[in-house]
Design a protein around this motif. Structure first.
Motif, PDB file in Angstrom:
ATOM      1  N   SER A  14      11.368  17.716  33.473  1.00 56.09           N
ATOM      2  CA  SER A  14      12.773  17.478  33.810  1.00 56.09           C
ATOM      3  C   SER A  14      13.009  15.973  33.847  1.00 56.09           C
ATOM      4  CB  SER A  14      13.114  18.107  35.166  1.00 56.09           C
ATOM      5  OG  SER A  14      14.458  17.835  35.524  1.00 56.09           O
ATOM      6  N   HIS A  15      13.558  15.446  32.773  1.00 56.72           N
ATOM      7  CA  HIS A  15      13.820  14.013  32.689  1.00 56.72           C
ATOM      8  C   HIS A  15      14.863  13.771  31.606  1.00 56.72           C
ATOM      9  CE1 HIS A  15      10.128  13.912  29.751  1.00 56.72           C
ATOM     10  NE2 HIS A  15      11.165  14.535  29.244  1.00 56.72           N
ATOM     11  N   ARG A  16      15.170  12.501  31.396  1.00 58.66           N
ATOM     12  CA  ARG A  16      16.094  12.121  30.343  1.00 58.66           C
ATOM     13  C   ARG A  16      15.328  11.441  29.216  1.00 58.66           C
ATOM     14  NH1 ARG A  16      21.465   9.572  33.334  1.00 58.66           N
ATOM     15  NH2 ARG A  16      22.010  11.416  34.573  1.00 58.66           N
ATOM     16  N   GLY A  59      18.091  21.338  26.416  1.00 59.05           N
ATOM     17  CA  GLY A  59      18.883  20.495  27.303  1.00 59.05           C
ATOM     18  C   GLY A  59      20.292  20.282  26.794  1.00 59.05           C
ATOM     19  N   ILE A  79      23.991  13.733  27.591  1.00 55.41           N
ATOM     20  CA  ILE A  79      24.663  13.140  28.748  1.00 55.41           C
ATOM     21  C   ILE A  79      25.082  11.724  28.360  1.00 55.41           C
ATOM     22  CG2 ILE A  79      22.523  12.235  29.770  1.00 55.41           C
ATOM     23  CD1 ILE A  79      23.738  12.961  32.517  1.00 55.41           C
ATOM     24  N   THR A 129      25.858   7.850  29.180  1.00 53.16           N
ATOM     25  CA  THR A 129      25.530   6.800  30.128  1.00 53.16           C
ATOM     26  C   THR A 129      26.528   5.658  29.948  1.00 53.16           C
ATOM     27  OG1 THR A 129      23.986   5.756  28.573  1.00 53.16           O
ATOM     28  CG2 THR A 129      23.108   7.467  30.012  1.00 53.16           C
ATOM     29  N   GLU A 148      22.159  10.130  25.977  1.00 51.10           N
ATOM     30  CA  GLU A 148      20.764  10.468  26.220  1.00 51.10           C
ATOM     31  C   GLU A 148      20.657  11.989  26.271  1.00 51.10           C
ATOM     32  OE1 GLU A 148      19.564   8.581  29.834  1.00 51.10           O
ATOM     33  OE2 GLU A 148      19.343   6.595  28.910  1.00 51.10           O
ATOM     34  N   ASP A 182      19.524  15.078  28.396  1.00 49.40           N
ATOM     35  CA  ASP A 182      19.175  15.539  29.732  1.00 49.40           C
ATOM     36  C   ASP A 182      18.363  16.824  29.581  1.00 49.40           C
ATOM     37  OD1 ASP A 182      18.991  16.094  32.402  1.00 49.40           O
ATOM     38  OD2 ASP A 182      21.074  16.727  32.643  1.00 49.40           O
ATOM     39  N   ASN A 195      17.362  19.549  30.961  1.00 51.14           N
ATOM     40  CA  ASN A 195      17.642  20.371  32.151  1.00 51.14           C
ATOM     41  C   ASN A 195      17.270  21.837  31.975  1.00 51.14           C
ATOM     42  OD1 ASN A 195      19.681  21.292  30.429  1.00 51.14           O
ATOM     43  ND2 ASN A 195      21.222  19.942  31.342  1.00 51.14           N
TER      44      ASN A 195
END
Length: 298
Positions: free
Chosen positions: A30-32, A85, A88, A90, A96, A98, A100
């Protein structure tokens, strides 16, 4: 039934029966993930679309296939978890990924069309767009990988895959399809592991530009092309070039210019000349530019 699609160009209809989000089969990071400036081009904020059709088969268990397809997709999304994912936004509008784990989308549909309606031509029919899941919302909410599986009246079916162009290109799509097939066949891991590594394309903290980038330079519209190239005035057509016609074109170039050229050069020059002629341009009236993508993998 959720919705009905129809077109004046033909009388086929497509009904959407259900939509399912398929998450990865097990826990994922779970990261970007960073996207390079090349990934973030406005022209990439679209979908790559691909169709795969299957003929009718009396022994084929369609319901079992759907279940096995979703299971194999779920397994595929473990090593290819960025596709589960969402994008997203920024600062400064930079995108980026995400990671998720929301999942890829599978839409089940059926149609009154048959495979015979598609014909033998490689040129897609106007109604083919109705066989692809059409996302109309913001790109940051869109599933990055979506499938619409449409069962046809004849007993066959069509799988239409939509992939966010921000995440991959044509070479990446081939990798994805091969890995999906391997997952469906029960292989525990893809034969070619995915690699992100977009950080290698990060610009320097203080960009150092050593030469002019003409591909980004603004060109004055002296000939009023913008007023001509409006959607209402454009017609979409596809032209198929066979190996025979390409060889003939390259032979003509060799005769006219006295030099050999690649297939890409011959086709690019032909399209360039025809487009310039169709717009009735002259060198004195308008500066024009030919841009194309290149592969930087090797």
């Amino acid at each position: 039934m959720a919705s009905t699609s129809s077109s004046q160009a033909c009388d086929i209809q497509v009904w959407h029966d259900s939509e399912t989000l398929v998450p990865p089969a097990r826990a994922i990071p779970s990261h970007r993930l960073y996207l390079s400036n090349l990934d973030d081009l406005i022209t990439h904020k679209a979908l790559i679309k691909l169709f795969i059709a299957s003929k009718p088969n009396d022994t084929f268990n369609y319901d079992q296939f759907l279940q096995e397809f979703k299971q194999s997709l779920s397994r595929f999304l473990v090593p290819f978890y960025p596709f589960a994912g969402r994008l997203i936004e920024t600062k400064n509008g930079k995108l980026e990924v995400d990671c998720n784990g929301l999942g890829a989308l599978v839409v089940e549909a059926f149609s009154d069309a048959t495979l015979e309606d598609f014909g033998d031509s490689l040129v897609p029919k106007a109604f083919c767009k109705k066989l692809v899941y059409d996302w109309t919302g913001p790109i940051i909410e869109a599933p990055l990988l979506a499938f619409q599986i449409t069962r046809l009246k004849c007993g066959g079916f069509v799988i239409a895959m939509s992939i966010c162009h921000v995440l991959c290109d044509g070479t990446g799509v081939v990798h994805i399809i091969r890995s999906l097939v391997e997952s469906y066949l029960g292989l525990p891991e893809p034969s070619l592991s995915p690699c992100w590594a977009r950080e290698s394309l990060k610009p320097r903290p203080s960009p150092l530009i050593k030469f002019p980038h003409y591909e980004y330079a603004s060109i004055e519209d002296q000939a009023g092309l913008r007023s001509q190239l409006v959607p209402e005035n454009l017609v979409t057509k596809a032209f198929c070039f066979t190996p025979v016609t390409i060889r003939a074109l390259k032979s003509q170039v060799a005769r006219d210019v006295g030099k050999r050229c690649s297939s890409f050069q011959a086709l690019s020059a032909l399209i360039w000349r025809l487009r310039t002629k169709s717009l009735n341009l002259s060198p004195a009236s308008q500066i024009v530019r030919l841009s194309f993508s290149v592969n930087i993998r090797s």
